[in-house]
Motif scaffolding. Structure first.
Motif, PDB file in Angstrom:
ATOM      1  N   ASP A  11      85.238 -49.039  33.668  1.00 17.20           N
ATOM      2  CA  ASP A  11      84.800 -50.178  33.061  1.00 17.20           C
ATOM      3  C   ASP A  11      84.235 -50.017  31.643  1.00 17.20           C
ATOM      4  O   ASP A  11      84.345 -51.339  30.748  1.00 17.20           O
ATOM      5  N   ALA A  12      83.928 -48.954  31.211  1.00 17.25           N
ATOM      6  CA  ALA A  12      83.257 -48.874  29.741  1.00 17.25           C
ATOM      7  C   ALA A  12      84.363 -48.829  28.938  1.00 17.25           C
ATOM      8  O   ALA A  12      84.155 -48.675  27.501  1.00 17.25           O
ATOM      9  N   LYS A  13      85.714 -48.481  29.204  1.00 19.05           N
ATOM     10  CA  LYS A  13      86.734 -48.329  28.511  1.00 19.05           C
ATOM     11  C   LYS A  13      86.835 -47.389  27.458  1.00 19.05           C
ATOM     12  O   LYS A  13      87.287 -47.449  26.272  1.00 19.05           O
ATOM     13  N   GLN A  14      86.307 -46.476  27.821  1.00 22.16           N
ATOM     14  CA  GLN A  14      86.070 -45.375  26.997  1.00 22.16           C
ATOM     15  C   GLN A  14      87.421 -44.525  26.843  1.00 22.16           C
ATOM     16  O   GLN A  14      88.340 -44.721  27.683  1.00 22.16           O
ATOM     17  N   ASN A  15      87.470 -43.773  25.566  1.00 24.37           N
ATOM     18  CA  ASN A  15      88.949 -43.242  25.336  1.00 24.37           C
ATOM     19  C   ASN A  15      89.172 -42.256  26.353  1.00 24.37           C
ATOM     20  O   ASN A  15      88.703 -41.149  26.278  1.00 24.37           O
ATOM     21  N   LEU A  16      90.182 -42.397  27.007  1.00 20.38           N
ATOM     22  CA  LEU A  16      90.860 -41.341  28.250  1.00 20.38           C
ATOM     23  C   LEU A  16      91.298 -40.176  27.769  1.00 20.38           C
ATOM     24  O   LEU A  16      91.231 -39.101  27.938  1.00 20.38           O
ATOM     25  N   SER A  17      91.674 -40.103  26.311  1.00 22.45           N
ATOM     26  CA  SER A  17      92.255 -39.120  25.505  1.00 22.45           C
ATOM     27  C   SER A  17      91.009 -38.077  24.759  1.00 22.45           C
ATOM     28  O   SER A  17      91.236 -37.087  24.442  1.00 22.45           O
ATOM     29  N   GLN A  18      89.892 -38.662  24.722  1.00 17.66           N
ATOM     30  CA  GLN A  18      88.663 -38.022  24.106  1.00 17.66           C
ATOM     31  C   GLN A  18      88.457 -36.615  24.748  1.00 17.66           C
ATOM     32  O   GLN A  18      88.576 -36.457  25.819  1.00 17.66           O
ATOM     33  N   THR A  19      88.061 -35.538  24.125  1.00 19.71           N
ATOM     34  CA  THR A  19      87.926 -34.132  24.561  1.00 19.71           C
ATOM     35  C   THR A  19      86.491 -34.249  24.992  1.00 19.71           C
ATOM     36  O   THR A  19      85.624 -34.590  24.183  1.00 19.71           O
ATOM     37  N   LEU A  20      86.238 -33.940  26.359  1.00 21.43           N
ATOM     38  CA  LEU A  20      84.635 -33.706  26.627  1.00 21.43           C
ATOM     39  C   LEU A  20      84.522 -32.080  26.653  1.00 21.43           C
ATOM     40  O   LEU A  20      85.641 -31.553  26.959  1.00 21.43           O
ATOM     41  N   THR A  21      83.572 -31.619  26.569  1.00 22.20           N
ATOM     42  CA  THR A  21      83.011 -30.179  26.825  1.00 22.20           C
ATOM     43  C   THR A  21      82.176 -30.014  28.023  1.00 22.20           C
ATOM     44  O   THR A  21      81.222 -30.564  28.106  1.00 22.20           O
ATOM     45  N   VAL A  22      82.717 -29.108  29.070  1.00 23.48           N
ATOM     46  CA  VAL A  22      81.567 -28.907  30.027  1.00 23.48           C
ATOM     47  C   VAL A  22      80.799 -27.691  29.802  1.00 23.48           C
ATOM     48  O   VAL A  22      81.177 -26.655  29.179  1.00 23.48           O
ATOM     49  N   ASP A  23      79.461 -27.844  29.738  1.00 25.47           N
ATOM     50  CA  ASP A  23      78.533 -26.974  29.364  1.00 25.47           C
ATOM     51  C   ASP A  23      77.521 -26.455  30.291  1.00 25.47           C
ATOM     52  O   ASP A  23      77.446 -27.209  31.521  1.00 25.47           O
ATOM     53  N   GLN A  24      76.592 -25.716  30.069  1.00 23.84           N
ATOM     54  CA  GLN A  24      75.544 -25.268  30.896  1.00 23.84           C
ATOM     55  C   GLN A  24      74.786 -26.610  31.605  1.00 23.84           C
ATOM     56  O   GLN A  24      74.051 -26.520  32.605  1.00 23.84           O
ATOM     57  N   ASN A  25      74.776 -27.685  30.789  1.00 16.91           N
ATOM     58  CA  ASN A  25      74.072 -28.809  31.342  1.00 16.91           C
ATOM     59  C   ASN A  25      74.962 -29.609  32.445  1.00 16.91           C
ATOM     60  O   ASN A  25      74.278 -30.364  33.313  1.00 16.91           O
ATOM     61  N   ASP A  26      76.120 -29.180  32.740  1.00 17.14           N
ATOM     62  CA  ASP A  26      76.759 -29.487  34.136  1.00 17.14           C
ATOM     63  C   ASP A  26      76.567 -28.663  35.286  1.00 17.14           C
ATOM     64  O   ASP A  26      77.208 -28.717  35.889  1.00 17.14           O
ATOM     65  N   ARG A  27      75.813 -27.518  34.926  1.00 13.69           N
ATOM     66  CA  ARG A  27      75.507 -26.887  36.023  1.00 13.69           C
ATOM     67  C   ARG A  27      74.903 -27.542  37.309  1.00 13.69           C
ATOM     68  O   ARG A  27      73.990 -28.309  36.968  1.00 13.69           O
ATOM     69  N   ASP A  28      75.206 -27.124  38.510  1.00 17.96           N
ATOM     70  CA  ASP A  28      74.612 -27.873  39.622  1.00 17.96           C
ATOM     71  C   ASP A  28      73.274 -26.936  40.130  1.00 17.96           C
ATOM     72  O   ASP A  28      73.342 -26.100  40.713  1.00 17.96           O
ATOM     73  N   ASN A  29      72.157 -27.669  39.587  1.00 18.39           N
ATOM     74  CA  ASN A  29      70.806 -27.167  39.943  1.00 18.39           C
ATOM     75  C   ASN A  29      70.275 -27.708  41.027  1.00 18.39           C
ATOM     76  O   ASN A  29      69.041 -27.426  41.476  1.00 18.39           O
ATOM     77  N   LEU A  30      70.944 -28.612  41.661  1.00 21.53           N
ATOM     78  CA  LEU A  30      70.411 -29.174  43.012  1.00 21.53           C
ATOM     79  C   LEU A  30      70.699 -28.606  44.135  1.00 21.53           C
ATOM     80  O   LEU A  30      69.982 -27.988  45.163  1.00 21.53           O
ATOM     81  N   LYS A  31      72.354 -28.181  44.417  1.00 17.14           N
ATOM     82  CA  LYS A  31      72.785 -27.690  45.717  1.00 17.14           C
ATOM     83  C   LYS A  31      73.378 -26.201  45.099  1.00 17.14           C
ATOM     84  O   LYS A  31      73.624 -25.493  46.034  1.00 17.14           O
ATOM     85  N   HIS A  32      73.111 -26.023  44.020  1.00 20.42           N
ATOM     86  CA  HIS A  32      73.758 -24.532  43.445  1.00 20.42           C
ATOM     87  C   HIS A  32      75.280 -24.197  43.974  1.00 20.42           C
ATOM     88  O   HIS A  32      75.645 -23.256  44.410  1.00 20.42           O
ATOM     89  N   THR A  33      76.156 -25.374  43.913  1.00 19.68           N
ATOM     90  CA  THR A  33      77.574 -25.322  44.243  1.00 19.68           C
ATOM     91  C   THR A  33      78.197 -24.404  43.175  1.00 19.68           C
ATOM     92  O   THR A  33      77.989 -24.520  42.162  1.00 19.68           O
TER      93      THR A  33
END
Length: 275
Positions: free
Chosen positions: A75-97
């Motif tokens: 819906d936001a029509k964000q650029n699908l080619s834009q590069t994202l970086t997975v970092d420590q903020n994406d760690r699962d601190n709820l279920k620790h999966t």
């Protein structure tokens, strides 16, 4: 009246001779025994609900959440080619999966969306929310705004992954979500893929990912859209739009116990419709 009855009988007889199915009454719901805590089966073409079990009971929905995550991204029509970086903020601190995706991995928004939908990759779903204008808080607001706009009155979202037990909905609400998600070609495409190898360039490594719904590999089911979910609180969950035996269905299964129970329930539904 007598002529009309004879005409109907003649048509039915011709259909039988030609091997075509005559109109049949819907199967008896009492004869379908599902193990899922909540369920809903709808004929997509007629909009008729064929079966329901606890359709308005509010339950945790685990990674079924990711269908709404995908809708908000698109819906936001964000650029699908834009590069994202997975970092420590994406760690699962709820279920620790566990995730095989390494911190520091760079990935396009399109590929992140693909893996979040097909393989239910939590770090990808988290990264999608973090890279949204306004960050996670704005993303979750957009999820809830979308739910309200769709008339999903008993649905609430607190994160983009489904790891939060406060992400809740009903079978009735989720049937509406299936309908809207199906209108998005990318969501259909990504949830139909049975597997793919993803090559990451920075750092350089590759991983094979599989669809979390094994029915996508079964051509007899003709799956057009699907999403699975699981947490201890939500149980095993499955959303699916498929066309087995020439009848297109929307199926919602929530709170199943046992890894294969949603698949077993789906097959029970199919057998019941043939009865």
């Amino acid at each position: 009246m007598g002529c009309r009855i004879r005409a109907i009988a003649l048509v039915c007889g011709l259909m039988s001779l030609l091997g075509l199915p005559a109109a049949m009454a819907a199967p008896n719901p009492a004869k379908l025994q599902l193990k899922s805590g909540s369920a809903l089966v709808m004929d997509v073409n007629t909009g008729k609900t064929l079966y329901q079990k606890n359709p308005t009971q509010v339950r945790p929905i685990a990674s079924l959440t990711k269908l709404m995550t995908a809708l908000v991204v698109l819906d936001a029509k964000q650029n699908l080619s834009q590069t994202l970086t997975v970092d420590q903020n994406d760690r699962d601190n709820l279920k620790h999966t566990y995730s095989r995706v390494r911190f520091g991995t760079k990935v396009s928004r399109r590929d992140a969306l693909h893996l979040a939908l097909m393989s239910s990759e939590n770090r990808m779903a988290s990264a999608l929310a973090r890279h949204y204008p306004g960050g996670r808080a704005a993303f979750v607001r957009a999820m809830n705004n979308k739910a309200r706009a769709l008339g999903m009155r008993n649905t609430r979202y607190y994160d983009s992954t489904g790891l939060s037990t406060r992400n809740v909905s009903t079978a009735q609400d989720l049937a509406k979500l299936i309908s809207v998600a199906y209108r998005q070609p990318l969501i259909r495409q990504f949830t139909q893929n049975d597997s793919m190898e993803m090559r990451f360039s920075n750092p350089s490594y590759s991983l094979m990912f599989n669809n979390t719904n094994p029915l996508v590999k079964n051509p007899d089911w003709d799956v057009r859209l699907s999403k699975t979910g699981y947490t201890d609180e939500a149980g095993r969950c499955l959303l699916m739009r498929a066309k087995p035996d020439r009848q297109e269905l929307a199926i919602v299964l929530l709170n199943s116990v046992g890894k294969r129970t949603p698949i077993g329930d789906a097959n029970r539904i199919r057998k019941w419709l043939k009865s």
